[in-house]
Write a protein that holds these residues in place. Structure first.
Motif, PDB file in Angstrom:
ATOM      1  N   VAL A 179      -4.812  47.163 -26.345  1.00 36.57           N
ATOM      2  CA  VAL A 179      -4.629  45.795 -26.849  1.00 36.57           C
ATOM      3  C   VAL A 179      -4.480  44.874 -25.639  1.00 36.57           C
ATOM      4  N   THR A 180      -5.284  43.825 -25.576  1.00 35.72           N
ATOM      5  CA  THR A 180      -5.238  42.924 -24.434  1.00 35.72           C
ATOM      6  C   THR A 180      -4.015  42.007 -24.497  1.00 35.72           C
ATOM      7  N   LYS A 181      -3.673  41.443 -23.332  1.00 37.02           N
ATOM      8  CA  LYS A 181      -2.577  40.478 -23.268  1.00 37.02           C
ATOM      9  C   LYS A 181      -2.827  39.291 -24.193  1.00 37.02           C
ATOM     10  N   SER A 182      -4.068  38.792 -24.174  1.00 35.73           N
ATOM     11  CA  SER A 182      -4.373  37.602 -24.977  1.00 35.73           C
ATOM     12  C   SER A 182      -4.218  37.880 -26.467  1.00 35.73           C
ATOM     13  N   THR A 183      -4.573  39.095 -26.893  1.00 36.39           N
ATOM     14  CA  THR A 183      -4.407  39.456 -28.308  1.00 36.39           C
ATOM     15  C   THR A 183      -2.933  39.495 -28.682  1.00 36.39           C
ATOM     16  N   LEU A 184      -2.111  40.092 -27.833  1.00 42.66           N
ATOM     17  CA  LEU A 184      -0.671  40.135 -28.089  1.00 42.66           C
ATOM     18  C   LEU A 184      -0.082  38.731 -28.115  1.00 42.66           C
ATOM     19  N   LEU A 185      -0.531  37.894 -27.208  1.00 48.48           N
ATOM     20  CA  LEU A 185      -0.030  36.517 -27.142  1.00 48.48           C
ATOM     21  C   LEU A 185      -0.393  35.756 -28.414  1.00 48.48           C
ATOM     22  N   ASP A 186      -1.645  35.890 -28.859  1.00 51.48           N
ATOM     23  CA  ASP A 186      -2.081  35.208 -30.080  1.00 51.48           C
ATOM     24  C   ASP A 186      -1.290  35.684 -31.292  1.00 51.48           C
ATOM     25  N   HIS A 187      -1.016  36.990 -31.342  1.00 52.10           N
ATOM     26  CA  HIS A 187      -0.311  37.546 -32.490  1.00 52.10           C
ATOM     27  C   HIS A 187       1.134  37.054 -32.543  1.00 52.10           C
ATOM     28  N   ALA A 188       1.747  36.921 -31.394  1.00 48.85           N
ATOM     29  CA  ALA A 188       3.163  36.537 -31.350  1.00 48.85           C
ATOM     30  C   ALA A 188       3.376  35.036 -31.460  1.00 48.85           C
ATOM     31  N   TYR A 189       2.426  34.239 -30.917  1.00 48.70           N
ATOM     32  CA  TYR A 189       2.629  32.795 -30.861  1.00 48.70           C
ATOM     33  C   TYR A 189       1.648  31.984 -31.688  1.00 48.70           C
ATOM     34  N   GLY A 190       0.519  32.605 -32.066  1.00 47.48           N
ATOM     35  CA  GLY A 190      -0.517  31.851 -32.762  1.00 47.48           C
ATOM     36  C   GLY A 190      -1.680  31.544 -31.836  1.00 47.48           C
ATOM     37  N   VAL A 191      -2.875  31.517 -32.411  1.00 50.59           N
ATOM     38  CA  VAL A 191      -4.091  31.289 -31.623  1.00 50.59           C
ATOM     39  C   VAL A 191      -4.073  29.888 -31.014  1.00 50.59           C
ATOM     40  N   GLY A 192      -4.393  29.812 -29.734  1.00 53.99           N
ATOM     41  CA  GLY A 192      -4.501  28.519 -29.070  1.00 53.99           C
ATOM     42  C   GLY A 192      -3.204  27.951 -28.559  1.00 53.99           C
ATOM     43  N   THR A 193      -2.101  28.697 -28.697  1.00 59.32           N
ATOM     44  CA  THR A 193      -0.817  28.198 -28.207  1.00 59.32           C
ATOM     45  C   THR A 193      -0.824  28.146 -26.683  1.00 59.32           C
ATOM     46  N   ASP A 194      -0.262  27.070 -26.141  1.00 57.73           N
ATOM     47  CA  ASP A 194      -0.256  26.885 -24.690  1.00 57.73           C
ATOM     48  C   ASP A 194       0.957  27.595 -24.081  1.00 57.73           C
ATOM     49  N   VAL A 195       0.860  28.925 -24.000  1.00 59.07           N
ATOM     50  CA  VAL A 195       1.927  29.749 -23.424  1.00 59.07           C
ATOM     51  C   VAL A 195       1.297  30.672 -22.393  1.00 59.07           C
ATOM     52  N   ALA A 196       1.883  30.775 -21.234  1.00 58.68           N
ATOM     53  CA  ALA A 196       1.337  31.634 -20.176  1.00 58.68           C
ATOM     54  C   ALA A 196       1.374  33.096 -20.611  1.00 58.68           C
ATOM     55  N   ASP A 197       0.301  33.834 -20.299  1.00 57.70           N
ATOM     56  CA  ASP A 197       0.250  35.230 -20.743  1.00 57.70           C
ATOM     57  C   ASP A 197       1.242  36.124 -20.003  1.00 57.70           C
ATOM     58  N   THR A 198       1.898  35.591 -18.963  1.00 62.30           N
ATOM     59  CA  THR A 198       2.917  36.370 -18.261  1.00 62.30           C
ATOM     60  C   THR A 198       4.124  36.663 -19.153  1.00 62.30           C
ATOM     61  N   GLY A 223      -4.718  45.276 -15.687  1.00 63.12           N
ATOM     62  CA  GLY A 223      -5.830  44.356 -15.822  1.00 63.12           C
ATOM     63  C   GLY A 223      -6.543  44.427 -17.159  1.00 63.12           C
ATOM     64  N   LEU A 224      -6.143  45.366 -18.015  1.00 62.96           N
ATOM     65  CA  LEU A 224      -6.821  45.555 -19.290  1.00 62.96           C
ATOM     66  C   LEU A 224      -5.924  45.268 -20.494  1.00 62.96           C
ATOM     67  N   GLY A 225      -4.720  45.850 -20.502  1.00 62.46           N
ATOM     68  CA  GLY A 225      -3.832  45.655 -21.632  1.00 62.46           C
ATOM     69  C   GLY A 225      -2.847  46.795 -21.797  1.00 62.46           C
ATOM     70  N   TYR A 226      -2.472  47.035 -23.052  1.00 59.42           N
ATOM     71  CA  TYR A 226      -1.406  47.988 -23.345  1.00 59.42           C
ATOM     72  C   TYR A 226      -1.798  48.904 -24.519  1.00 59.42           C
ATOM     73  N   GLN A 227      -1.189  50.107 -24.507  1.00 56.36           N
ATOM     74  CA  GLN A 227      -1.373  51.063 -25.600  1.00 56.36           C
ATOM     75  C   GLN A 227       0.004  51.547 -26.067  1.00 56.36           C
ATOM     76  N   LEU A 228       0.128  51.682 -27.380  1.00 58.53           N
ATOM     77  CA  LEU A 228       1.329  52.270 -27.957  1.00 58.53           C
ATOM     78  C   LEU A 228       1.075  53.757 -28.200  1.00 58.53           C
ATOM     79  N   LEU A 229       1.902  54.607 -27.600  1.00 57.41           N
ATOM     80  CA  LEU A 229       1.726  56.045 -27.700  1.00 57.41           C
ATOM     81  C   LEU A 229       3.016  56.681 -28.206  1.00 57.41           C
ATOM     82  N   THR A 230       2.894  57.709 -28.995  1.00 64.93           N
ATOM     83  CA  THR A 230       4.066  58.429 -29.502  1.00 64.93           C
ATOM     84  C   THR A 230       4.031  59.865 -29.025  1.00 64.93           C
TER      85      THR A 230
END
Length: 234
Positions: A179-198, A223-230
């Protein structure tokens, strides 16, 4: 969605409104209430977006460029999309309200309206849609209540702040995929929100610390994103 202390917890709302100032006002009000808001201004763009979007509720203007709101609503219902929809319109005639409700709207607001009334109607629709039964799935050593948006260690709830819960849900839904940073950011804040991906790094770090003792790892692919592993080491 989760019922707590008589209130609805944070949810994702799709707002489709071409009046920029009104959309900004609605967005600020709902975000202040803790919700994530995705805003679209064009009906044709919204038509594609709604087919993939997993938001909990839709606020939909009738008069839109591209594709009008009633057409969008009918298409949603025809493909079995049962999410609650609040229609926004400047048309006050009874016939127009009947057309909207017959098309599948759950509620109807005539412009101009009070933001407090919009919030109240959002709360009412989300309470009506809330599912009281717990549907738990195993995630590592924890149980995830999908309907309630809660994580449990046995019968003890793990209290995740809403941004962390949103990112957990996004990672969990990916089923081990990246899952990319931008996808996580959009999911948490909403698409197009002006929040730094940091900020994603901060929330993921906190979430990782909470979950790792329970056999749940969040693996970073630089540089790619994150994975949830169990059941696997990072």
């Amino acid at each position: 969605m989760k019922l707590a202390c008589g209130k609805i917890s944070a949810v994702r709302i799709t707002l489709i409104e071409d009046n920029a100032s009104l959309a900004k006002g609605i967005g600020y009000r709902l975000e202040d209430a803790g919700h994530a808001v995705d805003h679209l201004a064009d009906g044709a763009e919204a038509e594609t977006y709604l087919q993939a979007d997993g938001a909990d509720l839709v606020i939909l203007d009738i008069n839109l460029p591209g594709v009008d709101g009633l057409t969008l609503l009918r298409q949603m219902r025809q493909r079995g999309d049962t999410r609650p929809v609040i229609l926004l319109t400047a048309r006050a005639e009874t016939e127009d309200r009947v057309l909207g409700l017959d098309a599948g709207a759950d509620d109807y607001l005539i412009k101009p309206f009070d933001m407090a009334e919009l919030e109240a109607r959002v709360r009412a629709l989300l309470r009506r849609r809330a599912i009281p039964q717990q549907q738990r799935e195993a995630v590592g050593a924890l149980q995830y209540d999908v309907a309630g948006r809660q994580l449990f260690d046995g019968e003890t709830e793990i209290d995740l702040p809403r941004r962390e819960m949103s990112m957990f849900e996004c990672l969990y839904a990916a089923n081990g995929r990246l899952v990319t940073k931008s996808t996580l950011l959009d999911h948490a804040y909403g698409v197009g929100t002006d929040v730094a991906d940091t900020v994603v790094e901060v929330y993921v770090s906190r979430l990782r610390r909470r979950l790792s003792p329970h056999g749940i790892q969040i693996k970073t692919q630089r540089g790619l994103g994150y994975q949830l592993l169990t059941g696997q080491a990072e």
